[in-house]
Design a protein around this motif. Structure first.
Motif, PDB file in Angstrom:
ATOM      1  N   TYR A 138      23.519  44.847  19.153  1.00 17.21           N
ATOM      2  CA  TYR A 138      22.730  43.973  20.031  1.00 17.21           C
ATOM      3  C   TYR A 138      22.589  42.579  19.425  1.00 17.21           C
ATOM      4  O   TYR A 138      22.776  41.565  20.129  1.00 17.21           O
ATOM      5  CB  TYR A 138      21.353  44.608  20.242  1.00 17.21           C
ATOM      6  N   TYR A 139      22.280  42.507  18.136  1.00 16.32           N
ATOM      7  CA  TYR A 139      22.110  41.202  17.500  1.00 16.32           C
ATOM      8  C   TYR A 139      23.453  40.505  17.285  1.00 16.32           C
ATOM      9  O   TYR A 139      23.522  39.266  17.338  1.00 16.32           O
ATOM     10  CB  TYR A 139      21.351  41.347  16.190  1.00 16.32           C
ATOM     11  N   SER A 142      24.055  39.034  20.667  1.00 15.94           N
ATOM     12  CA  SER A 142      23.171  37.879  20.879  1.00 15.94           C
ATOM     13  C   SER A 142      23.697  36.657  20.126  1.00 15.94           C
ATOM     14  O   SER A 142      23.715  35.536  20.661  1.00 15.94           O
ATOM     15  CB  SER A 142      21.747  38.209  20.421  1.00 15.94           C
ATOM     16  N   ARG A 145      26.825  35.243  21.825  1.00 11.38           N
ATOM     17  CA  ARG A 145      26.532  34.490  23.049  1.00 11.38           C
ATOM     18  C   ARG A 145      25.839  33.162  22.750  1.00 11.38           C
ATOM     19  O   ARG A 145      26.047  32.165  23.449  1.00 11.38           O
ATOM     20  CB  ARG A 145      25.705  35.348  23.997  1.00 11.38           C
ATOM     21  N   HIS A 146      25.018  33.140  21.714  1.00 15.53           N
ATOM     22  CA  HIS A 146      24.408  31.870  21.317  1.00 15.53           C
ATOM     23  C   HIS A 146      25.477  30.919  20.788  1.00 15.53           C
ATOM     24  O   HIS A 146      25.474  29.714  21.102  1.00 15.53           O
ATOM     25  CB  HIS A 146      23.346  32.138  20.259  1.00 15.53           C
ATOM     26  N   ILE A 221      21.670  39.717  28.332  1.00 16.56           N
ATOM     27  CA  ILE A 221      20.639  39.313  27.365  1.00 16.56           C
ATOM     28  C   ILE A 221      20.053  38.001  27.875  1.00 16.56           C
ATOM     29  O   ILE A 221      20.769  36.993  27.989  1.00 16.56           O
ATOM     30  CB  ILE A 221      21.238  39.140  25.959  1.00 16.56           C
ATOM     31  N   ASN A 223      17.823  35.620  26.851  1.00 15.17           N
ATOM     32  CA  ASN A 223      17.754  34.377  26.074  1.00 15.17           C
ATOM     33  C   ASN A 223      18.155  34.676  24.625  1.00 15.17           C
ATOM     34  O   ASN A 223      17.292  34.915  23.778  1.00 15.17           O
ATOM     35  CB  ASN A 223      16.350  33.788  26.134  1.00 15.17           C
ATOM     36  N   PRO A 224      19.448  34.659  24.324  1.00 16.78           N
ATOM     37  CA  PRO A 224      19.897  35.009  22.967  1.00 16.78           C
ATOM     38  C   PRO A 224      19.267  34.142  21.879  1.00 16.78           C
ATOM     39  O   PRO A 224      18.921  34.645  20.810  1.00 16.78           O
ATOM     40  CB  PRO A 224      21.416  34.798  23.032  1.00 16.78           C
ATOM     41  N   ILE A 227      15.704  35.234  21.175  1.00 17.86           N
ATOM     42  CA  ILE A 227      15.699  36.529  20.496  1.00 17.86           C
ATOM     43  C   ILE A 227      15.992  36.358  19.015  1.00 17.86           C
ATOM     44  O   ILE A 227      15.327  36.950  18.152  1.00 17.86           O
ATOM     45  CB  ILE A 227      16.734  37.461  21.151  1.00 17.86           C
ATOM     46  N   ALA A 403      21.043  36.400  12.901  1.00 16.42           N
ATOM     47  CA  ALA A 403      21.432  37.745  13.339  1.00 16.42           C
ATOM     48  C   ALA A 403      21.422  38.720  12.171  1.00 16.42           C
ATOM     49  O   ALA A 403      20.950  39.856  12.292  1.00 16.42           O
ATOM     50  CB  ALA A 403      22.819  37.702  13.986  1.00 16.42           C
TER      51      ALA A 403
END
Length: 421
Positions: A138-139, A142, A145-146, A221, A223-224, A227, A403
Motif C-alpha cells: 500500500y505504501y 502511494s 503515485r505521489h 488511493i 490522497n497519496p 497519507i 514510504a
C-alpha cells in the motif's frame, strides 16, 4: 530592467476537467484505506485460509485422541467340534475392550489440544504477516503515485521552460540547440511517466493477489501525499510477551509436558475386559444342562516388562522439551534483534528526511533566482535543467523515505503485536 519569470500554474479549465474526471471516476470506485484493505485480505487471502484449515484439521485430532479404542470382536468355528460334558462346542464369540491406565486418554487429548493451539498461533502470526505485506504494498503504491504526480508536475515545468527558451530564441537571446535540449528532456519525461504507469499496474496486481481479487481490480488511493506525510513514530523497544511466534512454541511446550505424562502412563499396565460366548450343540446328552451355551467374562492385563521402550519415550520427551526451550529463547532474541534493527533504520530514515528537506529548501531559492536569470538570458538552459532535475531527484527520494518510514512503523507494529489481535 529585469524580467521576472514564474512557472505557470494549471489553467482553471484544466483544473475543472481534472475535478470532473475524478468525480466521474468516483462513482464507480471508492477510495479504500489501509485498514479496509487489511480486512479484505484477512477474509480472502488463500494462504491464510489454508493456514486456518490446517488449524481446524489439527483441532479434529483432539476428539480422536480422547476416543476409546475400538472393541475387538472375534468369531471361531470348530471344524471338529470339541466334546464337552454338556455337548459338543461348535463355535465361539469373543468381545474384548482394552482400557489404558487411568488418565491416558486425558493426556492424549491434552497433547492434541496444545498442538492445535500452536497451529492457531501460527495462523495468527500468518495473519499479522499478511497485514504487514499489505501495508508495504500500500505504501509502495502511494509513493509511486505521489512520484507520478511529481513527474507530471516536472513535465509542465519543462513545457513552461520551453516557452521561455523559445521566447529568448525569437529575441536572439538563445540558440536553437537550447530548444532541442528542452525537447529531449520532455521526451524523456514522457517515457518516465509511461514507465510509472506500468509499475503502478504491477503493484496493483500484487496487492490484489494478496486480497484474492481480480488482478486488474483498481485500487483507489484518495490522497497519496497526505497519507505519506502522516508520520507516526513507534517507540516500543520490547518484545510482546505473547507474540504469536512465542505463543506457538509455548503451546508446544505444554504439549511436551503432556507427552511426558503420557510416557509415564504408557509404562503402566493396560486392562482388558472381555466376554466369551460358546455355542454348545444339544446331542441328547444325558445331563440337565445339555445344549446350554457357555458365557464366560474375562479380564486381561498387559505386562509392560520391556523397560527400554518406556525409558526411551521419557527421554525423548525430555530432549524435545529442552529443544523447545532453546527455540523459545532463540525466537525471543530474534524478535528483539529485529526490533532494534527497525529502530536503527527508523533513525536513519528520519536523518535522511531532514537532509532532503534542507536541500529542497535551498534549491527552492536557487531555482527562483535561476528562473529570473533564464528569462533575462543571463543563465544557460542546461544549468536550469540540471537544477530542476536535482530538485525532482530530492523530492522523489523524500517520498520514498516517507514510504519506508511507514513500512518500518508497520514492521515494528508486527514485531510488537500479541496473539489477541
Amino acid at each position: 530592467m529585469l524580467k521576472t519569470f514564474h512557472i505557470k500554474p494549471m489553467s482553471i479549465s484544466t483544473q475543472l476537467m481534472l475535478v470532473v474526471a475524478l468525480l466521474c471516476f468516483g462513482f464507480n470506485l471508492k477510495a479504500q484505506g489501509l485498514s479496509e484493505l487489511k480486512t479484505i485480505a484477512a477474509e480472502n487471502n488463500l494462504n491464510l485460509k489454508a493456514q486456518f484449515k490446517a488449524f481446524e484439521a489439527q483441532l479434529e485430532g483432539v476428539t480422536q485422541a480422547k476416543s476409546w479404542q475400538d472393541p475387538n470382536l472375534s468369531f471361531g468355528y470348530f471344524i471338529s467340534p470339541i466334546e464337552t460334558r454338556v455337548g459338543p462346542q461348535i463355535a465361539r464369540f469373543s468381545l474384548t475392550q482394552m482400557l489404558p491406565w487411568f488418565g491416558t486418554y486425558k493426556a492424549k487429548g491434552d497433547i492434541a489440544a496444545f498442538r492445535a493451539e500452536a497451529e492457531y498461533e501460527k495462523f495468527q502470526d500468518q495473519k499479522l504477516k499478511l497485514y504487514l505485506e499489505v501495508a508495504q504494498q500500500y505504501y509502495d503504491l502511494s509513493a509511486l503515485r505521489h512520484i507520478a504526480d511529481l513527474e507530471a508536475k516536472q513535465l509542465r515545468i519543462l513545457k513552461d521552460l520551453k516557452s521561455v527558451v523559445e521566447s529568448n530564441y525569437e529575441n536572439n537571446k538563445a540558440n536553437l540547440v537550447d530548444i532541442l535540449r528542452v525537447e529531449l528532456q520532455i521526451d524523456k519525461q514522457l517515457s518516465v511517466i509511461q514507465v510509472l504507469k506500468d509499475q503502478d499496474q504491477a503493484l496493483v496486481t500484487q496487492l490484489n493477489q494478496l486480497m484474492n481479487r481480480q488482478l486488474k481490480t483498481p485500487v483507489l488511493i484518495s490522497n497519496p501525499k497526505q497519507i505519506l506525510e502522516e508520520k507516526e513514530v513507534m517507540q516500543t523497544d520490547s518484545v510482546s510477551k505473547n507474540h504469536p511466534r512465542l505463543e506457538a512454541i509455548r503451546q508446544l511446550q505444554k504439549s511436551n509436558k503432556a507427552e511426558s505424562e503420557l510416557a509415564k502412563k504408557q509404562a503402566m499396565p493396560q486392562f482388558g475386559l472381555g466376554l466369551d460366548y460358546a455355542i454348545i450343540q444339544d446331542r441328547n446328552v444325558q445331563n440337565a444342562d445339555a445344549g446350554q451355551d457357555a458365557l464366560m467374562p474375562m479380564l486381561s492385563v498387559s505386562l509392560p516388562i520391556f523397560g527400554k521402550k518406556n525409558k526411551s519415550r521419557k527421554k525423548e520427551a525430555l530432549l524435545q522439551g529442552e529443544s523447545l526451550q532453546f527455540q523459545l529463547e532463540n525466537e525471543k532474541t530474534r524478535l528483539e534483534s529485529e526490533i532494534q534493527v527497525a529502530h536503527y533504520k527508523q533513525d536513519e530514515l528520519y536523518s535522511l528526511l531532514d537532509l532532503y528537506d534542507k536541500q529542497l529548501l535551498n534549491l527552492k531559492d536557487i531555482l527562483q533566482l535561476s528562473e529570473v536569470a533564464l528569462a533575462n538570458a543571463s543563465m544557460e538552459i542546461e544549468e536550469v535543467l540540471r537544477l530542476e532535475e536535482e530538485r525532482l531527484l530530492y523530492e522523489k527520494q523524500r517520498v520514498r523515505t516517507l514510504a519506508n518510514l511507514h513500512k518500518t512503523d508497520e514492521t515494528l507494529s508486527y514485531l510488537t503485536s500479541n496473539s489477541e489481535l
